[in-house]
Write an enzyme that holds these catalytic residues in place. Structure first.
Site, PDB file in Angstrom:
ATOM      1  CB  ALA A  89     -14.173  -8.050   4.257  1.00 54.72           C
ATOM      2  CG  ASP A  90     -10.300  -8.065  -1.268  1.00 54.93           C
ATOM      3  OD1 ASP A  90      -9.223  -8.312  -0.707  1.00 54.93           O
ATOM      4  OD2 ASP A  90     -10.387  -7.419  -2.329  1.00 54.93           O
ATOM      5  CB  THR A  91     -12.202  -2.942   0.457  1.00 52.47           C
ATOM      6  OG1 THR A  91     -13.018  -3.410   1.535  1.00 52.47           O
ATOM      7  CG2 THR A  91     -12.709  -1.589  -0.005  1.00 52.47           C
TER       8      THR A  91
END
Length: 188
Positions: free
Chosen positions: A68-70
């Protein structure tokens, strides 16, 4: 179930994934996180999540990999992690008294399948005074956080409303992550 690997060094993602009762290992890949010219926040987080998953999949080909990346998006700009106190204050100046978007890209990958999604949550931030910014910076909490704040921490006092997934703002949208795991048949 095949071995499950979280492709992240984020303690928040680790805590969130553990909430689901899953057993997993952690392996944090080293990838280029540079923003491409003209890239939207939504495209950026999905691209990075998929790149992280691919890097880990190469190391562990039989595993189910979650990556994931935010990042924050505001006015067509990507607001990442603060590089300094001045940068944090610039970010807060932009989101102060406004609603911004938090985007998380999530990729679940096996040797045979790749599934990804981008989740968007809108976060309303109160107007911050210089004193608010100084006090919050002094806590140390903004370091290493997208948008220079942690909704699950002290910054909650500055957020009157969100529209969407709370776990997305923390860094891993749990409902959508489960849906992706089910899609690759890693969960029943």
């Amino acid at each position: 179930m095949a071995d499950l690997i979280l492709a992240s060094s984020s303690p928040r993602r680790r805590e969130l994934l553990a909430q689901l009762g899953l057993v997993f290992d952690i392996y944090s890949p080293d990838i280029d996180e540079s923003v491409q010219t003209g890239e939207s926040a939504a495209h950026y987080v999905e691209r990075l999540a998929c790149a992280k998953a691919e890097a880990v999949q190469r190391q562990y080909p039989d595993a189910v990999v979650i990556a994931a990346d935010t990042s924050l998006g505001l006015d067509g700009q990507i607001l990442g992690k603060p590089e300094s106190k001045q940068h944090a204050f610039e970010i807060w100046g932009k989101i102060s008294g406004r609603t911004h978007d938090v985007f998380s890209g999530v990729c679940v990958r096996t040797k045979d399948q790749i599934c990804s999604i981008v989740v968007r949550t809108q976060v309303e931030f109160q107007t911050l005074s210089q004193s608010d910014m100084e006090s919050y910076w002094a806590t140390g909490e903004p370091l290493g956080k997208a948008g220079a704040y942690a909704i699950q921490g002290i910054a909650a006092r500055y957020i009157p409303r969100i529209d969407g997934s709370y776990s997305n703002v923390v860094g891993l949208p749990l409902y959508e992550t489960v849906q992706l795991l089910q899609a690759v048949k890693a969960l029943n």
